[in-house]
Design an enzyme around this catalytic site. Sequence first.
Site, PDB file in Angstrom:
ATOM      1  CG  ASN A   2      22.008  26.185  34.374  1.00  0.00           C
ATOM      2  OD1 ASN A   2      21.630  26.646  35.469  1.00  0.00           O
ATOM      3  ND2 ASN A   2      21.188  26.770  33.349  1.00  0.00           N
ATOM      4  CG  ASP A  17      23.272  23.792  45.607  1.00  0.00           C
ATOM      5  OD1 ASP A  17      22.783  23.945  44.457  1.00  0.00           O
ATOM      6  OD2 ASP A  17      22.795  23.945  46.653  1.00  0.00           O
ATOM      7  CG  ASP A  53      24.850  26.911  41.279  1.00  0.00           C
ATOM      8  OD1 ASP A  53      24.735  27.746  42.150  1.00  0.00           O
ATOM      9  OD2 ASP A  53      23.933  26.006  41.336  1.00  0.00           O
ATOM     10  NE  ARG A  84      26.788  36.775  42.252  1.00  0.00           N
ATOM     11  CZ  ARG A  84      26.203  35.873  43.125  1.00  0.00           C
ATOM     12  NH1 ARG A  84      24.812  35.655  42.867  1.00  0.00           N
ATOM     13  NH2 ARG A  84      26.641  34.842  43.742  1.00  0.00           N
ATOM     14  CG  ASP A  94      20.620  26.147  42.856  1.00  0.00           C
ATOM     15  OD1 ASP A  94      19.846  26.218  43.753  1.00  0.00           O
ATOM     16  OD2 ASP A  94      21.859  25.859  42.805  1.00  0.00           O
ATOM     17  CG  HIS A  95      15.324  26.396  43.785  1.00  0.00           C
ATOM     18  ND1 HIS A  95      15.550  26.399  45.163  1.00  0.00           N
ATOM     19  CD2 HIS A  95      15.934  27.609  43.361  1.00  0.00           C
ATOM     20  CE1 HIS A  95      15.646  27.519  45.776  1.00  0.00           C
ATOM     21  NE2 HIS A  95      16.075  28.225  44.612  1.00  0.00           N
ATOM     22  CG  ASP A 128      19.271  22.623  45.505  1.00  0.00           C
ATOM     23  OD1 ASP A 128      20.405  21.823  45.436  1.00  0.00           O
ATOM     24  OD2 ASP A 128      19.322  23.904  45.589  1.00  0.00           O
TER      25      ASP A 128
END
Length: 420
Positions: free
Chosen positions: A48, A101, A104, A109, A122-123, A126
């Site tokens: 993040n 973006d 990340d 992972r 993330d969204h 965006d």
Amino acid sequence: MGYIPQEVLGNLKKYQYKGVDHSIVSRYILNPFWNWFVTLWPLWVAPNTITLTGLSLVLFNFATLIYYDPGYLTDNEGAPGPPQWVYFTWAASLFMYQTLDSIDGKQARRTGMAGPLGEMFDHGCDALNTTLEVILASRALNLGRSWWTVASQAATLANFYLTTWEEYHTGTLYLGVFSGPVEGILMIVAIYLISGIYGPTVWDTGFLSFTRLDRIPAIANAVPEMGLNDAFMVFGGFGLAFNIITSYMNVYRSRKASGGARYYPLLYLLPFPITVAIQVFWLSYPTFSESSILYSPLFVPFLCAWGLQFAHAVGRMILAHVTKQEFPWWDSMWIWSIVGAVDANLPRLIGRAPLIQSTPQNTRWFIYLSLAVSILSYARFVVLVISDITNYLGIACLTVRKKDERGVWRSGMLEKKILY
């Protein structure tokens, strides 16, 4: 009051990200670069944090617009735009935003921090970037304060809404052969580079004359001449139509495979055109008048408020997806926009002056108040959702840490074998 009811908190642990990327550019060019670039980041950097770093670059671009092009936010819109070198910084920052973006999730992972919080974070970033890039790209295309910029805002938000709607109904994030996060961003980067080399007025060049198609009588007689920027907007309209069809086909196939209703999901698209109609109705009076918001210094604050309200709405859609809640048909911020739109159009509706936006000064105060309310509303959503998710899952937002069964904070990457 939070946004995640107690009874659905358990669904956070069931969430698993699913994504499909059909982009040739992403698969064969960008993804190898992203796989290498993510290895440069230490494992103690939270995914993040990478996402937030990318958004900060876009905010920097927006800050340079305000600093170097104050005329765009004042009555002197016809003043020269920002220095041409600024467009190169916009291109570099946007490309880095796309890169950050995209890595990340890979960093999540690597560190064992993948989960619903990353999806939301993330969204959310965006969604904010979407409106900021509309403002910046419209300036680079020399569109200025115009209905083309409004159309660009509506079309760009529509693409984002479609993707979120599609993921809600299929459980999978689809990126097609031509998608906004990949090819769309690269096109905007190219626009910034061209504006940096030739200046934004180059986009006023006639499309037919630039492509030499005006030398073909059949085309010259059938197609009206338009600027390169206008032609780009038309191209965006066709792209939106293509995305609508492909998104629905993905939803249709998913619902058919699961035995669900195949056409009912289309009703879930209705909130978006309703909200766009409200904003356009607000902007439309007085029509084509220099005293309207559209042609005033209030245009950019208006777009920012609209974008934040949109981010709040799609944020709730994404949250409904990761927590398996009912679809959020209604958003409280609609009330504010409806009041503003109806008040501005009182002369048209009942033949009397607006009650709130009765003078230019009152209109100014109300638009900036709308922006402030939108910021506070979205900030409240972000804080409450992050708080609920981190507290329930025992994770940190901006650091690679997790709580063990004894409530002790430990590095997330030490709790599982890293598979990358």
